[in-house]
Design a protein around this motif. Structure first.
Motif, PDB file in Angstrom:
ATOM      1  N   HIS A  68       0.843  -1.193   0.000  1.00  0.00           N
ATOM      2  CA  HIS A  68       0.000   0.000   0.000  1.00  0.00           C
ATOM      3  C   HIS A  68       0.880   1.245   0.000  1.00  0.00           C
ATOM      4  O   HIS A  68       1.965   1.234   0.588  1.00  0.00           O
ATOM      5  CB  HIS A  68      -0.899   0.049   1.246  1.00  0.00           C
ATOM      6  N   THR A  69       0.376   2.288  -0.628  1.00  0.00           N
ATOM      7  CA  THR A  69       1.010   3.605  -0.531  1.00  0.00           C
ATOM      8  C   THR A  69      -0.082   4.644  -0.347  1.00  0.00           C
ATOM      9  O   THR A  69      -1.240   4.428  -0.716  1.00  0.00           O
ATOM     10  CB  THR A  69       1.828   3.970  -1.798  1.00  0.00           C
ATOM     11  N   GLN A  70       0.295   5.758   0.252  1.00  0.00           N
ATOM     12  CA  GLN A  70      -0.627   6.884   0.385  1.00  0.00           C
ATOM     13  C   GLN A  70       0.172   8.173   0.290  1.00  0.00           C
ATOM     14  O   GLN A  70       1.002   8.461   1.152  1.00  0.00           O
ATOM     15  CB  GLN A  70      -1.390   6.823   1.709  1.00  0.00           C
ATOM     16  N   HIS A  71      -0.067   8.912  -0.768  1.00  0.00           N
ATOM     17  CA  HIS A  71       0.594  10.188  -1.002  1.00  0.00           C
ATOM     18  C   HIS A  71      -0.366  11.312  -0.632  1.00  0.00           C
ATOM     19  O   HIS A  71      -1.428  11.446  -1.254  1.00  0.00           O
ATOM     20  CB  HIS A  71       0.997  10.311  -2.475  1.00  0.00           C
ATOM     21  N   LEU A  72      -0.010  12.078   0.381  1.00  0.00           N
ATOM     22  CA  LEU A  72      -0.824  13.211   0.815  1.00  0.00           C
ATOM     23  C   LEU A  72      -0.128  14.490   0.375  1.00  0.00           C
ATOM     24  O   LEU A  72       1.083  14.635   0.548  1.00  0.00           O
ATOM     25  CB  LEU A  72      -0.994  13.190   2.329  1.00  0.00           C
ATOM     26  N   LEU A  73      -0.901  15.413  -0.197  1.00  0.00           N
ATOM     27  CA  LEU A  73      -0.357  16.646  -0.756  1.00  0.00           C
ATOM     28  C   LEU A  73      -0.999  17.859  -0.108  1.00  0.00           C
ATOM     29  O   LEU A  73      -2.145  17.799   0.336  1.00  0.00           O
ATOM     30  CB  LEU A  73      -0.610  16.694  -2.263  1.00  0.00           C
ATOM     31  N   GLY A  74      -0.275  18.947  -0.096  1.00  0.00           N
ATOM     32  CA  GLY A  74      -0.836  20.186   0.434  1.00  0.00           C
ATOM     33  C   GLY A  74       0.090  21.357   0.181  1.00  0.00           C
ATOM     34  O   GLY A  74       1.166  21.213  -0.395  1.00  0.00           O
ATOM     35  N   ARG A  88       5.091  24.505  -6.384  1.00  0.00           N
ATOM     36  CA  ARG A  88       5.782  23.812  -5.289  1.00  0.00           C
ATOM     37  C   ARG A  88       4.672  23.220  -4.431  1.00  0.00           C
ATOM     38  O   ARG A  88       3.779  23.938  -4.001  1.00  0.00           O
ATOM     39  CB  ARG A  88       6.629  24.764  -4.459  1.00  0.00           C
ATOM     40  N   THR A  89       4.761  21.923  -4.182  1.00  0.00           N
ATOM     41  CA  THR A  89       3.720  21.225  -3.430  1.00  0.00           C
ATOM     42  C   THR A  89       4.358  20.365  -2.362  1.00  0.00           C
ATOM     43  O   THR A  89       5.254  19.568  -2.654  1.00  0.00           O
ATOM     44  CB  THR A  89       2.891  20.319  -4.372  1.00  0.00           C
ATOM     45  N   TYR A  90       3.908  20.525  -1.121  1.00  0.00           N
ATOM     46  CA  TYR A  90       4.401  19.674  -0.042  1.00  0.00           C
ATOM     47  C   TYR A  90       3.806  18.290  -0.206  1.00  0.00           C
ATOM     48  O   TYR A  90       2.638  18.132  -0.586  1.00  0.00           O
ATOM     49  CB  TYR A  90       4.002  20.225   1.316  1.00  0.00           C
ATOM     50  N   THR A 108       9.046  17.954  -1.054  1.00  0.00           N
ATOM     51  CA  THR A 108       8.409  18.930  -1.919  1.00  0.00           C
ATOM     52  C   THR A 108       8.545  18.493  -3.368  1.00  0.00           C
ATOM     53  O   THR A 108       9.614  18.048  -3.790  1.00  0.00           O
ATOM     54  CB  THR A 108       9.086  20.316  -1.752  1.00  0.00           C
ATOM     55  N   TYR A 109       7.439  18.605  -4.106  1.00  0.00           N
ATOM     56  CA  TYR A 109       7.491  18.469  -5.553  1.00  0.00           C
ATOM     57  C   TYR A 109       7.692  19.869  -6.119  1.00  0.00           C
ATOM     58  O   TYR A 109       6.943  20.796  -5.797  1.00  0.00           O
ATOM     59  CB  TYR A 109       6.193  17.889  -6.118  1.00  0.00           C
ATOM     60  N   ILE A 110       8.689  20.027  -6.954  1.00  0.00           N
ATOM     61  CA  ILE A 110       8.955  21.304  -7.617  1.00  0.00           C
ATOM     62  C   ILE A 110       8.691  21.078  -9.102  1.00  0.00           C
ATOM     63  O   ILE A 110       9.362  20.266  -9.740  1.00  0.00           O
ATOM     64  CB  ILE A 110      10.403  21.761  -7.364  1.00  0.00           C
ATOM     65  N   ASP A 111       7.692  21.771  -9.618  1.00  0.00           N
ATOM     66  CA  ASP A 111       7.208  21.512 -10.979  1.00  0.00           C
ATOM     67  C   ASP A 111       7.242  22.740 -11.859  1.00  0.00           C
ATOM     68  O   ASP A 111       7.041  23.862 -11.404  1.00  0.00           O
ATOM     69  CB  ASP A 111       5.746  21.034 -10.943  1.00  0.00           C
ATOM     70  N   ARG A 112       7.457  22.461 -13.143  1.00  0.00           N
ATOM     71  CA  ARG A 112       7.185  23.425 -14.203  1.00  0.00           C
ATOM     72  C   ARG A 112       6.062  22.833 -15.037  1.00  0.00           C
ATOM     73  O   ARG A 112       6.097  21.647 -15.387  1.00  0.00           O
ATOM     74  CB  ARG A 112       8.419  23.665 -15.082  1.00  0.00           C
ATOM     75  N   PHE A 113       5.071  23.636 -15.332  1.00  0.00           N
ATOM     76  CA  PHE A 113       3.920  23.230 -16.142  1.00  0.00           C
ATOM     77  C   PHE A 113       3.872  24.055 -17.418  1.00  0.00           C
ATOM     78  O   PHE A 113       4.306  25.210 -17.437  1.00  0.00           O
ATOM     79  CB  PHE A 113       2.614  23.494 -15.386  1.00  0.00           C
ATOM     80  N   GLU A 114       3.304  23.451 -18.457  1.00  0.00           N
ATOM     81  CA  GLU A 114       2.940  24.190 -19.668  1.00  0.00           C
ATOM     82  C   GLU A 114       1.578  23.704 -20.119  1.00  0.00           C
ATOM     83  O   GLU A 114       1.231  22.529 -19.933  1.00  0.00           O
ATOM     84  CB  GLU A 114       3.965  23.955 -20.785  1.00  0.00           C
ATOM     85  N   THR A 126      10.798  17.812 -10.032  1.00  0.00           N
ATOM     86  CA  THR A 126      11.881  17.417  -9.144  1.00  0.00           C
ATOM     87  C   THR A 126      11.272  17.025  -7.812  1.00  0.00           C
ATOM     88  O   THR A 126      10.455  17.772  -7.261  1.00  0.00           O
ATOM     89  CB  THR A 126      12.878  18.580  -8.935  1.00  0.00           C
ATOM     90  N   LEU A 127      11.637  15.852  -7.324  1.00  0.00           N
ATOM     91  CA  LEU A 127      11.243  15.436  -5.980  1.00  0.00           C
ATOM     92  C   LEU A 127      12.376  15.819  -5.044  1.00  0.00           C
ATOM     93  O   LEU A 127      13.495  15.315  -5.170  1.00  0.00           O
ATOM     94  CB  LEU A 127      10.991  13.931  -5.919  1.00  0.00           C
ATOM     95  N   GLU A 128      12.084  16.727  -4.144  1.00  0.00           N
ATOM     96  CA  GLU A 128      13.065  17.174  -3.160  1.00  0.00           C
ATOM     97  C   GLU A 128      12.682  16.555  -1.817  1.00  0.00           C
ATOM     98  O   GLU A 128      11.808  17.066  -1.109  1.00  0.00           O
ATOM     99  CB  GLU A 128      13.037  18.702  -3.085  1.00  0.00           C
ATOM    100  N   ALA A 129      13.288  15.412  -1.499  1.00  0.00           N
ATOM    101  CA  ALA A 129      13.006  14.735  -0.230  1.00  0.00           C
ATOM    102  C   ALA A 129      13.657  15.517   0.904  1.00  0.00           C
ATOM    103  O   ALA A 129      14.826  15.887   0.815  1.00  0.00           O
ATOM    104  CB  ALA A 129      13.513  13.306  -0.267  1.00  0.00           C
ATOM    105  N   LYS A 130      12.893  15.756   1.962  1.00  0.00           N
ATOM    106  CA  LYS A 130      13.393  16.517   3.109  1.00  0.00           C
ATOM    107  C   LYS A 130      13.750  15.601   4.275  1.00  0.00           C
ATOM    108  O   LYS A 130      14.662  15.881   5.024  1.00  0.00           O
ATOM    109  CB  LYS A 130      12.342  17.523   3.582  1.00  0.00           C
ATOM    110  N   TRP A 131      13.002  14.521   4.439  1.00  0.00           N
ATOM    111  CA  TRP A 131      13.223  13.605   5.547  1.00  0.00           C
ATOM    112  C   TRP A 131      12.547  12.277   5.233  1.00  0.00           C
ATOM    113  O   TRP A 131      11.686  12.198   4.366  1.00  0.00           O
ATOM    114  CB  TRP A 131      12.676  14.168   6.860  1.00  0.00           C
TER     115      TRP A 131
END
Length: 139
Positions: A68-74, A88-90, A108-114, A126-131
Motif C-alpha cells: 500500500h502507498t498513500q501520497h498526501l499533498l498540500g 511547489r507542493t508539499y 516537496t514536488y517542484i514543478d514546471r507546467f505548460e 523534481t522530488l526534493e526529499a526533506k526527511w
C-alpha cells in the motif's frame, strides 16, 4: 493574490494534475499517471527520466514492492505566467510493505507546467526529499 476567473480555473486545473499524479500512484494506475506529463517531460527522481513511459516504468518498479502507498499533498504554491506555470507542493508519502514495515517520506514536488493542446502538463518535476523514517507497524 488577486486572480481573475481564467487564472483561478488554470490554478485549479494544475492542482487537479498534481492530485491525479498522487492518486494514480496509490491506485497503481500507471496509464492515468502518464497523463500528468508532457511527452518531453523531464523528471528528477534521483535519476533523470524523460517522458511519461520511462517515468511510469520507474514509479511502478519502485512501488511494486509495497502493498500500500498513500501520497498526501498540500500547500500548493502556484505561480501562473500565461501558458506556463511553476508549482511547489508539499508531500507526505507512506509506503507499507507486505511484512508491515512502513517507510514515510516528506518533501516537496517542484514543478514546471505548460499548457499543451489545451491541457496543463508537467514538463519538469523534481522530488526534493526533506526527511524519511522507517519503522514496523501493526495492522
Amino acid at each position: 493574490m488577486d486572480l481573475d476567473a481564467s487564472q483561478l480555473a488554470d490554478r485549479q486545473a494544475i492542482v487537479e494534475v498534481i492530485d491525479r499524479y498522487a492518486t494514480s500512484l496509490d491506485a497503481k494506475d500507471y496509464e492515468r499517471f502518464k497523463t500528468c506529463f508532457s511527452e518531453d517531460a523531464i523528471v528528477h527522481y534521483g535519476e533523470d527520466l524523460v517522458g511519461p513511459e520511462p517515468t511510469a516504468a520507474y514509479a511502478e518498479g519502485v512501488l511494486s514492492r509495497f502493498a500500500h502507498t498513500q501520497h498526501l499533498l498540500g500547500n500548493y504554491d502556484i505561480t501562473l505566467d500565461g501558458e506556463r506555470a511553476a508549482a511547489r507542493t508539499y508531500m507526505h508519502a507512506s509506503h507499507v510493505t507486505p511484512e508491515g514495515t512502513i517507510w514515510v517520506v516528506g518533501g516537496t514536488y517542484i514543478d514546471r507546467f505548460e499548457r499543451r493542446e489545451g491541457e496543463w502538463k508537467i514538463v519538469e518535476r523534481t522530488l526534493e526529499a526533506k526527511w524519511s523514517e522507517e519503522r514496523t507497524i501493526s495492522a
